[in-house]
Design a protein around this motif. Structure first.
Motif, short mmCIF file in Angstrom:
data_model
loop_
_atom_site.label_atom_id
_atom_site.label_comp_id
_atom_site.label_asym_id
_atom_site.label_seq_id
_atom_site.Cartn_x
_atom_site.Cartn_y
_atom_site.Cartn_z
N TYR A 1 2.04 5.44 -2.78
CA TYR A 1 0.84 4.59 -2.78
C TYR A 1 -0.03 4.94 -3.97
CZ TYR A 1 -3.89 3.03 -1.40
OH TYR A 1 -5.14 2.46 -1.37
N THR B 1 7.73 2.00 8.02
CA THR B 1 6.34 1.52 7.94
C THR B 1 5.40 2.34 8.80
OG1 THR B 1 7.18 -0.71 7.53
CG2 THR B 1 4.88 -0.51 8.18
N LYS C 1 1.95 4.00 7.49
CA LYS C 1 0.66 3.70 8.10
C LYS C 1 -0.04 4.96 8.59
CE LYS C 1 0.51 0.18 10.96
NZ LYS C 1 0.94 -0.76 12.04
N LEU D 1 -2.92 -0.28 5.44
CA LEU D 1 -2.06 -1.27 4.81
C LEU D 1 -2.79 -2.59 4.61
CD1 LEU D 1 1.45 -0.76 6.47
CD2 LEU D 1 0.85 -0.46 4.07
N VAL E 1 -3.42 -2.92 1.06
CA VAL E 1 -2.26 -2.95 0.17
C VAL E 1 -1.89 -4.40 -0.11
CG1 VAL E 1 0.19 -2.38 -0.06
CG2 VAL E 1 -1.40 -0.70 0.90
N HIS F 1 3.18 -7.47 7.86
CA HIS F 1 1.97 -7.48 7.03
C HIS F 1 2.17 -8.55 5.96
CE1 HIS F 1 2.27 -3.45 8.84
NE2 HIS F 1 0.96 -3.51 8.91
#
Length: 356
Positions: free
Chosen positions: A92, A108, A112, A122, A125, A148
Motif C-alpha cells: 500500500y 483481502t 483490511k 480500503l 484505496v 470493493h
C-alpha cells in the motif's frame, strides 16, 4: 558465477517522455512554493492575467485556490507491505486523500486488518496496480474488487489477458479493468504512475514509478536483471523497492532441481543479493531515504544476508551509515533506511518523508 549488471546508460536510451535538451536553461523555476501564514495571507500577492501584481484580497477565487493548494501539500506518504515473497505480494502507498495497492497476491481480509491497525481503510484505496500475471501477485484481485467495486484494476491489456489465460477467474474482472500502457503516465488521485518494462518470465511484466508532489517511489518486484529502464527510473526515485531474491551460494547448493535453479538465475528470472546490492550502491544519492528489499526467497535467502550485502555495498560507495528502518535512536539519524520486507506477514507502517 553471478550475473552481471545489464545496464545501458539511460542517456543513450531515452524513454518516450524523457526530456531532452536544455529546456529550462534560462528560466528561474523554484523547487517548491511556500504559503504565508493565515494571518498574513492578505499581504500575499499574485500575478493576474494581465501580468500586474494584485492583492489576493481583491481576488477571492485566488485566496480560495491558495488555501486549497496549501491544504493539499504532501507532508509524507504511508507505506505498508502486506507480504513479499512467493506466498503472496501486495503493498500500500497512500497520502491523506487516496491510496493505491501494488499487486493483489495477499488475501483481502489480511490487507483490511493491516490497514485497520493503522487507521486506514480500503474505502480510501482507489486502484490496484498489477505488475504481472503470476499467481503470487494477482491471486486475490477479483475477490478484492468484487467486494470493493470502487477500486479499479490498472494493468496492461496483455497482463489482463495473461491473468484470464493462466488462472481460473471470472471474466467480469473486465468490468474493473483500466488499461494502462508502459511509459504512458496515468493518474490516481494526486499520484502519477508510470509503468515501465522489467525482465521476468510473466506476461508483459512492469515496474512502477510513482510520484506525488516532490515524492517519487520506484518499484520493481520481480526481475532477472537490471535493464536500462529499471536503471532510468530507480535513479529518479527518493524511495526504492527492489527485489533481492536469493543468495547465489544458497541457491546453487540448495535443494531446488536444476531446471528451477536455472530459471531463477536466468535474465528473465529473479535478482540475487549481489547484483541488487551493486546496483543500489550505484544509484544511491543523498535524496534517497528508504530502500525496501522485496521478494526474498524462503529457501535461498535470509533477511540478514540480503541486508548485509546491500548495506556493505552502500558503505563501500561512501554512505556513512545505514539504518534498519526501526525508528530507534541509533537508526533514525542514518542517511538511509534499509528494510527487508517480511515474506508472509505485514510490515509496520512507514511514514516516508523527504530528505533535505
Amino acid at each position: 558465477m553471478a550475473k552481471k549488471l545489464k545496464i545501458s546508460p539511460s542517456r543513450q536510451h531515452p524513454g518516450l517522455f524523457d526530456l531532452t535538451g536544455d529546456l529550462f536553461a534560462e528560466r528561474d523555476i523554484p523547487d517548491k512554493l511556500s504559503f504565508p501564514a493565515p494571518e498574513r495571507i492578505r499581504d500575499f500577492e499574485i500575478t493576474g492575467l494581465s501580468g500586474r501584481p494584485e492583492a489576493v484580497a481583491d481576488k477571492p477565487y485566488a485566496l480560495h485556490e491558495l488555501r486549497r493548494n496549501a491544504l493539499r501539500e504532501v507532508r509524507s506518504l504511508k507505506f505498508i507491505s502486506f507480504g513479499s515473497g512467493s506466498s503472496g505480494n501486495s503493498a500500500y502507498i497512500g497520502d491523506d486523500n487516496c491510496g493505491i495497492l501494488i499487486d493483489a497476491g495477499v488475501d483481502t481480509d489480511t490487507v483490511k486488518a493491516a490497514l485497520r491497525r493503522h487507521g486506514l481503510s480500503l474505502d480510501n484505496v482507489k486502484a490496484v496496480c498489477l505488475t504481472h500475471d503470476h499467481g503470487d501477485h494477482v491471486r486475490f484481485v477479483y475477490s478484492l474488487v468484487r467486494k470493493h467495486t470502487h477500486i479499479g484494476v490498472y494493468c496492461t491489456p496483455k497482463v489482463l489477458s495473461g491473468i484470464l489465460r493462466r488462472h481460473s477467474i471470472s471474466r467480469r474482472i473486465n468490468d474493473y479493468h483500466r488499461p494502462i500502457y508502459k511509459e504512458f503516465p496515468f493518474r490516481v488521485g494526486d499520484f502519477e504512475i508510470t509503468a515501465f518494462d522489467v525482465s521476468h518470465d510473466g506476461t508483459d511484466n512492469s515496474g512502477f514509478f510513482i510520484t506525488n508532489g516532490d515524492f517519487s517511489f520506484a518499484i520493481a518486484t520481480d526481475l532477472g536483471c537490471i535493464t536500462s529502464r529499471v536503471d532510468y527510473y530507480m535513479r529518479r526515485a527518493r524511495f526504492i523497492m527492489l527485489e533481492s531474491n536469493y543468495d547465489l551460494r544458497m541457491l546453487r547448493t540448495g535443494p531446488y532441481p536444476m531446471y528451477l535453479k536455472a530459471r531463477i538465475e536466468a535474465d528473465s528470472g529473479h535478482l540475487d543479493n549481489t547484483v541488487a546490492a551493486q546496483f543500489l550502491a550505484s544509484v544511491y544519492r543523498p535524496e534517497v531515504s528508504h530502500i525496501f528489499l522485496c521478494h526474498l526467497s524462503n529457501e535461498n535467502n535470509t533477511p540478514a544476508a540480503a541486508t548485509e550485502a546491500v548495506s556493505s555495498a552502500l558503505i563501500g560507495a561512501g554512505v556513512t551509515s545505514v539504518g534498519d528502518g526501526s525508528g530507534s535512536i541509533a537508526s533514525r539519524d542514518c542517511p538511509v533506511q534499509l528494510v527487508a520486507l517480511p515474506r508472509s506477514e505485514a510490515s509496520p507502517l512507514f511514514l516516508l518523508r523527504l530528505n533535505d
